[in-house]
Write a protein that holds these residues in place. Structure first.
Motif, mmCIF file in Angstrom:
data_model
loop_
_atom_site.group_PDB
_atom_site.id
_atom_site.type_symbol
_atom_site.label_atom_id
_atom_site.label_comp_id
_atom_site.label_asym_id
_atom_site.label_seq_id
_atom_site.Cartn_x
_atom_site.Cartn_y
_atom_site.Cartn_z
ATOM 1 N N UNK A 273 29.633 65.796 -26.427
ATOM 2 C CA UNK A 273 28.870 66.399 -27.623
ATOM 3 C C UNK A 273 27.739 65.211 -28.153
ATOM 4 N N UNK A 274 26.654 64.928 -27.286
ATOM 5 C CA UNK A 274 25.882 63.646 -27.683
ATOM 6 C C UNK A 274 25.265 63.767 -28.932
ATOM 7 N N UNK A 275 25.060 65.081 -29.642
ATOM 8 C CA UNK A 275 24.309 65.073 -30.710
ATOM 9 C C UNK A 275 25.256 64.745 -31.897
ATOM 10 N N UNK A 276 26.380 64.550 -31.594
ATOM 11 C CA UNK A 276 27.436 64.089 -32.711
ATOM 12 C C UNK A 276 28.132 62.666 -32.252
ATOM 13 N N UNK A 277 27.772 62.339 -31.180
ATOM 14 C CA UNK A 277 28.447 61.279 -30.601
ATOM 15 C C UNK A 277 29.808 61.199 -30.353
ATOM 16 N N UNK A 278 30.383 62.506 -29.600
ATOM 17 C CA UNK A 278 31.718 62.919 -29.656
ATOM 18 C C UNK A 278 32.052 63.217 -28.244
ATOM 19 N N UNK A 279 33.261 62.622 -27.597
ATOM 20 C CA UNK A 279 33.776 62.956 -26.313
ATOM 21 C C UNK A 279 35.001 63.642 -26.784
ATOM 22 N N UNK A 280 35.302 64.698 -26.246
ATOM 23 C CA UNK A 280 36.770 65.467 -26.259
ATOM 24 C C UNK A 280 37.425 65.372 -24.819
ATOM 25 N N UNK A 281 38.450 65.294 -24.632
ATOM 26 C CA UNK A 281 39.222 65.312 -23.429
ATOM 27 C C UNK A 281 40.368 66.158 -23.760
ATOM 28 N N UNK A 282 40.549 67.308 -22.730
ATOM 29 C CA UNK A 282 41.569 68.160 -22.566
ATOM 30 C C UNK A 282 42.338 68.320 -21.291
ATOM 31 N N UNK A 283 43.624 68.158 -21.366
ATOM 32 C CA UNK A 283 44.282 68.015 -19.999
ATOM 33 C C UNK A 283 45.256 68.955 -19.861
ATOM 34 N N UNK A 284 45.573 69.672 -18.986
ATOM 35 C CA UNK A 284 47.153 70.365 -18.816
ATOM 36 C C UNK A 284 48.015 69.437 -18.084
#
Length: 432
Positions: free
Chosen positions: A259-270
Protein backbone atom coordinates in the motif's frame (compact mmCIF):
# COMPACT_ATOMS: atom_id res chain seq x y z
CA UNK A 1 -17.64 -0.33 -3.98
CA UNK A 2 -21.01 0.27 -5.51
CA UNK A 3 -23.54 -0.77 -8.13
CA UNK A 4 -23.53 2.22 -10.43
CA UNK A 5 -26.31 4.55 -11.58
CA UNK A 6 -28.47 1.74 -12.90
CA UNK A 7 -29.36 0.62 -9.40
CA UNK A 8 -30.32 4.12 -8.34
CA UNK A 9 -28.61 6.58 -6.00
CA UNK A 10 -30.49 5.37 -2.93
CA UNK A 11 -29.46 1.78 -3.55
CA UNK A 12 -25.88 2.91 -4.11
CA UNK A 13 -25.79 4.75 -0.81
CA UNK A 14 -27.42 1.91 1.08
CA UNK A 15 -25.10 -0.66 -0.40
CA UNK A 16 -22.07 1.40 0.54
CA UNK A 17 -23.33 1.64 4.11
CA UNK A 18 -24.12 -2.06 4.14
CA UNK A 19 -20.69 -2.95 2.80
CA UNK A 20 -18.84 -0.77 5.31
CA UNK A 21 -20.91 -2.20 8.14
CA UNK A 22 -20.27 -5.77 7.02
CA UNK A 23 -16.54 -5.26 6.89
CA UNK A 24 -15.89 -2.89 9.77
CA UNK A 25 -18.07 -4.57 12.39
CA UNK A 26 -17.45 -8.17 11.40
CA UNK A 27 -16.56 -9.13 14.98
CA UNK A 28 -18.09 -12.56 15.39
CA UNK A 29 -16.01 -14.47 12.92
CA UNK A 30 -16.48 -18.16 12.22
CA UNK A 31 -14.23 -20.22 9.98
CA UNK A 32 -17.37 -21.58 8.26
CA UNK A 33 -19.34 -18.32 7.94
CA UNK A 34 -18.92 -17.09 4.37
CA UNK A 35 -20.82 -13.81 4.52
CA UNK A 36 -17.98 -11.76 2.99
CA UNK A 37 -17.88 -14.21 0.08
CA UNK A 38 -21.61 -13.59 -0.50
CA UNK A 39 -20.92 -9.86 -0.39
CA UNK A 40 -18.09 -10.04 -2.94
CA UNK A 41 -20.18 -12.19 -5.31
CA UNK A 42 -22.99 -9.64 -5.19
CA UNK A 43 -20.55 -6.84 -5.96
CA UNK A 44 -19.08 -8.80 -8.88
CA UNK A 45 -22.56 -9.34 -10.30
CA UNK A 46 -23.64 -5.69 -10.04
CA UNK A 47 -20.35 -3.86 -10.65
CA UNK A 48 -21.07 -3.25 -14.35
CA UNK A 49 -24.69 -2.19 -13.89
CA UNK A 50 -23.88 1.39 -14.82
CA UNK A 51 -23.78 0.29 -18.45
CA UNK A 52 -27.59 -0.16 -18.38
CA UNK A 53 -30.59 1.86 -17.30
CA UNK A 54 -34.30 1.23 -17.06
CA UNK A 55 -36.43 -1.84 -16.52
CA UNK A 56 -33.86 -4.33 -17.80
CA UNK A 57 -31.32 -3.18 -15.26
CA UNK A 58 -33.95 -3.27 -12.49
CA UNK A 59 -34.74 -6.90 -13.32
CA UNK A 60 -31.04 -7.79 -13.24
CA UNK A 61 -30.59 -5.98 -9.95
CA UNK A 62 -33.49 -7.89 -8.35
CA UNK A 63 -32.06 -11.14 -9.69
CA UNK A 64 -28.71 -10.26 -8.10
CA UNK A 65 -30.41 -9.48 -4.79
CA UNK A 66 -32.21 -12.82 -4.78
CA UNK A 67 -28.92 -14.57 -5.51
CA UNK A 68 -27.34 -12.63 -2.64
CA UNK A 69 -30.18 -13.67 -0.32
CA UNK A 70 -29.84 -17.30 -1.43
CA UNK A 71 -26.09 -17.17 -0.62
CA UNK A 72 -26.79 -15.85 2.88
CA UNK A 73 -29.31 -18.64 3.49
CA UNK A 74 -26.74 -21.26 2.50
CA UNK A 75 -24.34 -20.03 5.15
CA UNK A 76 -26.99 -19.21 7.79
CA UNK A 77 -26.30 -22.30 9.92
CA UNK A 78 -22.71 -21.17 10.52
CA UNK A 79 -23.48 -17.46 10.97
CA UNK A 80 -26.09 -17.37 13.71
CA UNK A 81 -23.91 -15.33 16.04
CA UNK A 82 -22.34 -13.18 13.30
CA UNK A 83 -23.31 -9.50 13.34
CA UNK A 84 -22.22 -9.04 9.73
CA UNK A 85 -24.52 -11.84 8.60
CA UNK A 86 -27.58 -10.38 10.32
CA UNK A 87 -26.76 -6.91 8.95
CA UNK A 88 -26.55 -8.35 5.44
CA UNK A 89 -29.93 -10.06 5.78
CA UNK A 90 -31.61 -6.83 6.91
CA UNK A 91 -29.82 -4.82 4.21
CA UNK A 92 -31.01 -7.19 1.48
CA UNK A 93 -34.60 -6.91 2.72
CA UNK A 94 -34.38 -3.11 2.63
CA UNK A 95 -33.01 -3.05 -0.91
CA UNK A 96 -35.64 -5.52 -2.12
CA UNK A 97 -38.38 -3.37 -0.65
CA UNK A 98 -37.06 -0.15 -2.19
CA UNK A 99 -36.79 -1.70 -5.66
CA UNK A 100 -40.04 -3.69 -5.44
CA UNK A 101 -38.16 -6.95 -5.93
CA UNK A 102 -40.07 -10.18 -5.46
CA UNK A 103 -38.46 -12.73 -3.16
CA UNK A 104 -39.66 -15.43 -5.51
CA UNK A 105 -38.01 -15.39 -8.90
CA UNK A 106 -34.93 -16.34 -10.88
CA UNK A 107 -31.43 -16.28 -9.43
CA UNK A 108 -28.15 -16.30 -11.29
CA UNK A 109 -24.59 -17.43 -10.84
CA UNK A 110 -22.24 -14.56 -10.07
CA UNK A 111 -20.37 -13.19 -13.04
CA UNK A 112 -16.62 -12.76 -12.77
CA UNK A 113 -15.71 -9.14 -13.35
CA UNK A 114 -13.40 -8.95 -16.36
CA UNK A 115 -11.54 -5.63 -16.49
CA UNK A 116 -11.36 -3.87 -19.85
CA UNK A 117 -7.96 -3.43 -21.58
CA UNK A 118 -7.59 0.04 -20.13
CA UNK A 119 -8.30 -1.12 -16.55
CA UNK A 120 -6.29 0.57 -13.82
CA UNK A 121 -4.41 -2.64 -13.06
CA UNK A 122 -2.16 -1.70 -15.97
CA UNK A 123 -1.78 1.96 -15.00
CA UNK A 124 1.52 3.27 -13.78
CA UNK A 125 0.70 7.01 -13.89
CA UNK A 126 -0.46 7.24 -10.27
CA UNK A 127 -0.73 10.80 -8.92
CA UNK A 128 1.97 11.92 -6.54
CA UNK A 129 -0.45 11.97 -3.62
CA UNK A 130 -0.64 8.18 -3.95
CA UNK A 131 3.04 7.74 -3.11
CA UNK A 132 3.51 8.24 0.62
CA UNK A 133 7.18 9.17 0.72
CA UNK A 134 6.90 11.64 -2.18
CA UNK A 135 3.76 13.33 -0.93
CA UNK A 136 3.76 13.37 2.87
CA UNK A 137 7.45 14.01 3.44
CA UNK A 138 8.46 16.34 0.65
CA UNK A 139 9.73 18.96 3.10
CA UNK A 140 10.64 16.82 6.10
CA UNK A 141 12.89 13.99 7.16
CA UNK A 142 12.35 10.44 5.96
CA UNK A 143 9.52 8.66 7.78
CA UNK A 144 10.18 6.44 10.77
CA UNK A 145 8.80 2.97 10.05
CA UNK A 146 7.50 0.60 12.70
CA UNK A 147 6.72 -3.11 12.69
CA UNK A 148 4.06 -5.35 14.21
CA UNK A 149 3.74 -9.13 13.95
CA UNK A 150 1.48 -11.92 15.22
CA UNK A 151 2.29 -15.63 15.00
CA UNK A 152 2.11 -18.92 16.83
CA UNK A 153 0.13 -19.55 20.02
CA UNK A 154 -0.16 -16.47 19.61
CA UNK A 155 2.84 -14.23 20.14
CA UNK A 156 2.62 -10.49 19.50
CA UNK A 157 5.34 -7.97 18.71
CA UNK A 158 3.87 -4.47 18.92
CA UNK A 159 4.81 -1.28 17.09
CA UNK A 160 6.88 -0.34 20.14
CA UNK A 161 8.83 -3.66 20.09
CA UNK A 162 7.02 -5.03 23.13
CA UNK A 163 6.83 -8.81 22.95
CA UNK A 164 3.87 -10.62 24.52
CA UNK A 165 2.37 -14.09 24.61
CA UNK A 166 -1.42 -13.88 24.77
CA UNK A 167 -4.45 -16.04 25.52
CA UNK A 168 -6.69 -14.16 23.06
CA UNK A 169 -9.48 -16.27 21.59
CA UNK A 170 -12.13 -15.10 19.12
CA UNK A 171 -11.99 -11.88 17.07
CA UNK A 172 -9.54 -9.10 18.04
CA UNK A 173 -8.47 -5.86 16.29
CA UNK A 174 -4.79 -5.72 15.34
CA UNK A 175 -4.72 -2.34 13.56
CA UNK A 176 -7.33 0.44 13.55
CA UNK A 177 -6.56 3.87 12.13
CA UNK A 178 -7.82 6.34 9.54
CA UNK A 179 -6.52 4.26 6.63
CA UNK A 180 -7.04 0.60 7.42
CA UNK A 181 -8.40 -1.96 9.84
CA UNK A 182 -6.97 -5.40 10.53
CA UNK A 183 -8.84 -7.99 12.55
CA UNK A 184 -7.75 -11.51 13.48
CA UNK A 185 -9.66 -14.50 14.78
CA UNK A 186 -7.91 -17.02 17.04
CA UNK A 187 -9.30 -20.51 17.61
CA UNK A 188 -8.23 -23.44 19.83
CA UNK A 189 -5.48 -25.57 18.31
CA UNK A 190 -7.25 -28.71 19.58
CA UNK A 191 -10.80 -29.13 20.94
CA UNK A 192 -10.75 -28.22 24.61
CA UNK A 193 -7.23 -26.81 24.45
CA UNK A 194 -6.31 -23.38 25.82
CA UNK A 195 -3.64 -23.05 23.11
CA UNK A 196 -4.96 -20.84 20.27
CA UNK A 197 -3.68 -19.75 16.86
CA UNK A 198 -4.84 -17.40 14.12
CA UNK A 199 -7.43 -18.96 11.82
CA UNK A 200 -8.71 -15.85 9.99
CA UNK A 201 -7.37 -12.41 9.03
CA UNK A 202 -9.50 -9.61 7.57
CA UNK A 203 -7.86 -6.43 6.27
CA UNK A 204 -9.94 -3.40 5.22
CA UNK A 205 -8.23 -0.66 3.20
CA UNK A 206 -10.42 2.42 3.43
CA UNK A 207 -11.36 4.61 0.47
CA UNK A 208 -8.64 7.25 0.00
CA UNK A 209 -8.93 10.32 -2.27
CA UNK A 210 -8.09 9.56 -5.91
CA UNK A 211 -5.82 6.66 -4.96
CA UNK A 212 -7.88 3.62 -3.97
CA UNK A 213 -11.43 2.43 -3.47
CA UNK A 214 -12.30 0.58 -0.29
CA UNK A 215 -10.87 -2.92 -0.55
CA UNK A 216 -11.22 -5.96 1.69
CA UNK A 217 -8.78 -8.83 1.91
CA UNK A 218 -9.63 -11.99 3.82
CA UNK A 219 -7.58 -15.10 4.52
CA UNK A 220 -8.65 -18.23 6.38
CA UNK A 221 -7.19 -21.61 7.20
CA UNK A 222 -6.42 -23.41 3.92
CA UNK A 223 -7.54 -20.35 1.95
CA UNK A 224 -4.89 -17.70 1.28
CA UNK A 225 -6.14 -15.88 -1.84
CA UNK A 226 -3.99 -13.67 -4.05
CA UNK A 227 -6.82 -11.17 -4.57
CA UNK A 228 -9.24 -9.00 -2.64
CA UNK A 229 -12.71 -10.38 -1.91
CA UNK A 230 -14.09 -8.67 -5.03
CA UNK A 231 -11.60 -10.53 -7.24
CA UNK A 232 -9.35 -7.54 -7.96
CA UNK A 233 -5.64 -7.36 -7.25
CA UNK A 234 -5.24 -3.61 -6.92
CA UNK A 235 -6.99 -0.52 -5.58
CA UNK A 236 -9.89 -0.39 -8.03
CA UNK A 237 -10.81 2.07 -10.76
CA UNK A 238 -9.17 5.24 -9.46
CA UNK A 239 -6.15 6.79 -11.13
CA UNK A 240 -3.83 5.75 -8.29
CA UNK A 241 -5.18 2.22 -7.98
CA UNK A 242 -1.79 0.65 -8.59
CA UNK A 243 -0.53 2.16 -5.33
CA UNK A 244 -2.35 -0.75 -3.64
CA UNK A 245 -1.65 -4.24 -4.94
CA UNK A 246 -1.37 -7.86 -3.90
CA UNK A 247 1.67 -9.93 -4.85
CA UNK A 248 1.61 -13.71 -4.52
CA UNK A 249 5.01 -14.89 -3.33
CA UNK A 250 4.22 -18.58 -2.84
CA UNK A 251 0.83 -19.89 -3.99
CA UNK A 252 -1.40 -20.67 -1.03
CA UNK A 253 1.37 -19.93 1.48
CA UNK A 254 2.68 -16.37 1.24
CA UNK A 255 1.21 -13.10 -0.04
CA UNK A 256 2.40 -9.53 0.24
CA UNK A 257 0.18 -6.45 0.08
CA UNK A 258 1.88 -3.19 -0.88
CA UNK A 259 0.00 0.00 0.00
CA UNK A 260 2.37 2.67 -1.29
CA UNK A 261 -0.13 5.48 -0.74
CA UNK A 262 0.31 4.98 3.03
CA UNK A 263 3.86 3.60 2.91
CA UNK A 264 2.70 0.25 4.27
CA UNK A 265 3.67 -3.36 3.52
CA UNK A 266 1.72 -6.32 4.90
CA UNK A 267 2.79 -9.97 4.82
CA UNK A 268 0.34 -12.81 5.42
CA UNK A 269 1.46 -16.44 5.50
CA UNK A 270 -0.15 -19.80 6.05
CA UNK A 271 2.18 -22.08 8.02
CA UNK A 272 0.70 -25.48 8.67
CA UNK A 273 -2.99 -24.90 9.33
CA UNK A 274 -2.65 -21.39 10.76
CA UNK A 275 -1.88 -17.84 9.64
CA UNK A 276 0.82 -15.32 10.53
CA UNK A 277 0.69 -11.55 10.10
CA UNK A 278 3.41 -8.90 9.78
CA UNK A 279 3.23 -5.22 8.84
CA UNK A 280 5.64 -2.34 8.21
CA UNK A 281 3.97 1.04 8.69
CA UNK A 282 5.11 4.66 9.17
CA UNK A 283 4.57 6.07 12.66
CA UNK A 284 2.51 8.87 11.14
CA UNK A 285 0.05 6.33 9.75
CA UNK A 286 0.07 4.25 12.95
CA UNK A 287 -1.00 7.31 14.95
CA UNK A 288 -3.46 8.69 12.38
CA UNK A 289 -6.62 8.46 14.47
CA UNK A 290 -9.33 11.13 14.51
CA UNK A 291 -10.31 10.73 18.17
CA UNK A 292 -7.29 9.52 20.11
CA UNK A 293 -8.96 10.01 23.50
CA UNK A 294 -11.72 7.55 22.61
CA UNK A 295 -9.57 5.27 20.50
CA UNK A 296 -10.44 1.63 21.06
CA UNK A 297 -8.01 -1.09 21.91
CA UNK A 298 -5.98 -2.51 19.10
CA UNK A 299 -3.26 -5.02 19.77
CA UNK A 300 -0.42 -3.77 17.55
CA UNK A 301 -0.43 -0.42 19.35
CA UNK A 302 -1.52 -1.11 22.93
CA UNK A 303 -0.70 -4.82 23.18
CA UNK A 304 -2.94 -7.50 24.66
CA UNK A 305 -5.06 -6.59 27.70
CA UNK A 306 -3.39 -7.48 30.98
CA UNK A 307 -5.91 -10.24 31.69
CA UNK A 308 -5.15 -11.80 28.30
CA UNK A 309 -1.37 -11.92 28.72
CA UNK A 310 0.58 -15.00 29.74
CA UNK A 311 3.15 -13.70 32.22
CA UNK A 312 5.32 -16.79 32.31
CA UNK A 313 8.08 -14.95 34.17
CA UNK A 314 6.23 -15.19 37.50
CA UNK A 315 6.15 -18.98 37.51
CA UNK A 316 9.07 -21.08 38.67
CA UNK A 317 7.73 -24.62 38.39
CA UNK A 318 9.39 -26.88 35.88
CA UNK A 319 7.71 -28.85 33.14
CA UNK A 320 7.59 -32.63 33.56
CA UNK A 321 10.44 -34.21 31.66
CA UNK A 322 7.99 -36.42 29.76
CA UNK A 323 6.34 -33.42 28.13
CA UNK A 324 3.46 -31.02 28.68
CA UNK A 325 -0.12 -32.25 28.91
CA UNK A 326 -2.91 -30.12 27.45
CA UNK A 327 -6.03 -30.52 29.57
CA UNK A 328 -9.60 -30.21 28.37
CA UNK A 329 -12.26 -32.19 26.60
CA UNK A 330 -9.78 -33.04 23.89
CA UNK A 331 -6.71 -33.50 26.03
CA UNK A 332 -3.59 -34.95 24.48
CA UNK A 333 0.09 -35.15 25.29
CA UNK A 334 2.88 -33.30 23.53
CA UNK A 335 5.63 -35.66 22.50
CA UNK A 336 8.25 -32.96 23.17
CA UNK A 337 10.30 -32.56 26.30
CA UNK A 338 11.93 -29.15 26.91
CA UNK A 339 15.26 -30.54 25.68
CA UNK A 340 13.73 -32.00 22.51
CA UNK A 341 11.80 -28.80 21.79
CA UNK A 342 14.93 -26.70 22.28
CA UNK A 343 16.92 -28.87 19.90
CA UNK A 344 14.18 -28.72 17.27
CA UNK A 345 13.87 -24.94 17.47
CA UNK A 346 17.64 -24.54 17.35
CA UNK A 347 17.59 -25.95 13.81
CA UNK A 348 15.74 -22.87 12.53
CA UNK A 349 16.43 -20.28 15.23
CA UNK A 350 20.04 -20.52 16.42
CA UNK A 351 19.87 -17.35 18.53
CA UNK A 352 18.12 -17.93 21.86
CA UNK A 353 15.98 -14.81 21.74
CA UNK A 354 12.23 -14.50 22.32
CA UNK A 355 11.46 -16.01 18.92
CA UNK A 356 13.41 -19.11 19.90
CA UNK A 357 11.71 -19.22 23.31
CA UNK A 358 8.30 -18.82 21.67
CA UNK A 359 9.09 -21.72 19.38
CA UNK A 360 9.93 -23.93 22.38
CA UNK A 361 6.79 -22.79 24.18
CA UNK A 362 4.59 -23.65 21.18
CA UNK A 363 6.08 -27.10 20.69
CA UNK A 364 5.52 -27.94 24.35
CA UNK A 365 1.92 -26.65 24.40
CA UNK A 366 0.77 -27.92 20.99
CA UNK A 367 3.15 -30.69 19.87
CA UNK A 368 2.82 -29.31 16.31
CA UNK A 369 6.19 -28.93 14.54
CA UNK A 370 4.67 -26.39 12.14
CA UNK A 371 4.87 -23.84 14.94
CA UNK A 372 8.65 -24.04 14.57
CA UNK A 373 8.27 -22.72 11.03
CA UNK A 374 5.80 -20.07 12.21
CA UNK A 375 8.42 -18.62 14.57
CA UNK A 376 11.10 -18.90 11.88
CA UNK A 377 9.07 -17.05 9.24
CA UNK A 378 7.96 -14.45 11.78
CA UNK A 379 11.60 -13.61 12.39
CA UNK A 380 12.30 -13.63 8.63
CA UNK A 381 9.53 -11.05 8.23
CA UNK A 382 11.09 -8.95 10.99
CA UNK A 383 14.37 -8.94 9.09
CA UNK A 384 12.51 -7.81 5.97
CA UNK A 385 10.20 -5.22 7.50
CA UNK A 386 11.86 -3.76 10.61
CA UNK A 387 13.67 -0.49 9.91
CA UNK A 388 16.13 -0.79 12.83
CA UNK A 389 18.42 -3.76 12.24
CA UNK A 390 19.78 -3.43 15.78
CA UNK A 391 16.38 -4.38 17.19
CA UNK A 392 15.70 -7.57 15.24
CA UNK A 393 16.33 -9.88 18.20
CA UNK A 394 14.42 -9.36 21.43
CA UNK A 395 15.56 -10.74 24.78
CA UNK A 396 14.04 -10.97 28.22
CA UNK A 397 15.47 -8.28 30.48
CA UNK A 398 16.31 -8.86 34.13
CA UNK A 399 14.85 -5.44 35.00
CA UNK A 400 11.45 -6.61 33.76
CA UNK A 401 11.27 -9.44 36.28
CA UNK A 402 9.58 -9.09 39.67
CA UNK A 403 11.74 -8.13 42.62
CA UNK A 404 13.93 -11.00 43.77
CA UNK A 405 13.71 -12.81 40.43
CA UNK A 406 16.49 -13.43 37.98
CA UNK A 407 16.39 -13.79 34.23
CA UNK A 408 16.66 -17.38 32.96
CA UNK A 409 20.14 -18.41 31.95
CA UNK A 410 19.10 -20.02 28.68
CA UNK A 411 16.26 -20.46 26.20
CA UNK A 412 15.43 -23.86 27.72
CA UNK A 413 15.16 -22.31 31.15
CA UNK A 414 12.69 -19.75 29.87
CA UNK A 415 10.77 -22.52 28.11
CA UNK A 416 10.32 -24.28 31.44
CA UNK A 417 8.85 -21.11 32.93
CA UNK A 418 6.54 -20.77 29.92
CA UNK A 419 5.25 -24.31 30.07
CA UNK A 420 4.84 -24.29 33.83
CA UNK A 421 2.31 -21.49 33.49
CA UNK A 422 0.36 -23.23 30.76
CA UNK A 423 0.37 -26.48 32.72
CA UNK A 424 -0.95 -24.81 35.89
CA UNK A 425 -3.45 -22.65 34.01
CA UNK A 426 -4.94 -25.62 32.19
CA UNK A 427 -5.12 -27.69 35.39
CA UNK A 428 -7.07 -24.89 37.05
CA UNK A 429 -9.36 -24.68 34.02
CA UNK A 430 -10.23 -28.37 34.34
CA UNK A 431 -10.84 -28.14 38.07
CA UNK A 432 -13.13 -25.17 37.61
Amino acid sequence: MGMGRGAGPKALGLFKILTVFLCTFHTAFSSSCRILKCNSEFWSTTSNSHHHTGAEDSVEFCTALRTYAHCTRRTARFCRGDLAYHSAVHGIDDLMSQHNCSKDGPTSQPRVRTPPPWDSQERSDSPEICHYEKNFHRHSAAPNYTHCGLFGDPHLRTFTDTFQTCKIQGAWPLVDNNYLNVQVTNTPVHPGSTATATSKITIIFKNFQECVDQKVYQAEMDELPAAFVDGSKNGGDKSGANSLKIIEKVAGQHIEIQAKYIGTTIVVRQVGRYLTFAVRMPEEVVNAVEDKENQGLYLCLQGCPQNQQIDFRTFHSQTPETGSRRHGTGSSVSSFTPQMAGAKCKEKLPVEDLYFQSCVFDLLTTGDVNFTLAAYYAFEDVKLLHSNKDKLHLYERTSDLPSGSAAPKSGLGMAMFLVAFVYLFQCCTVLL
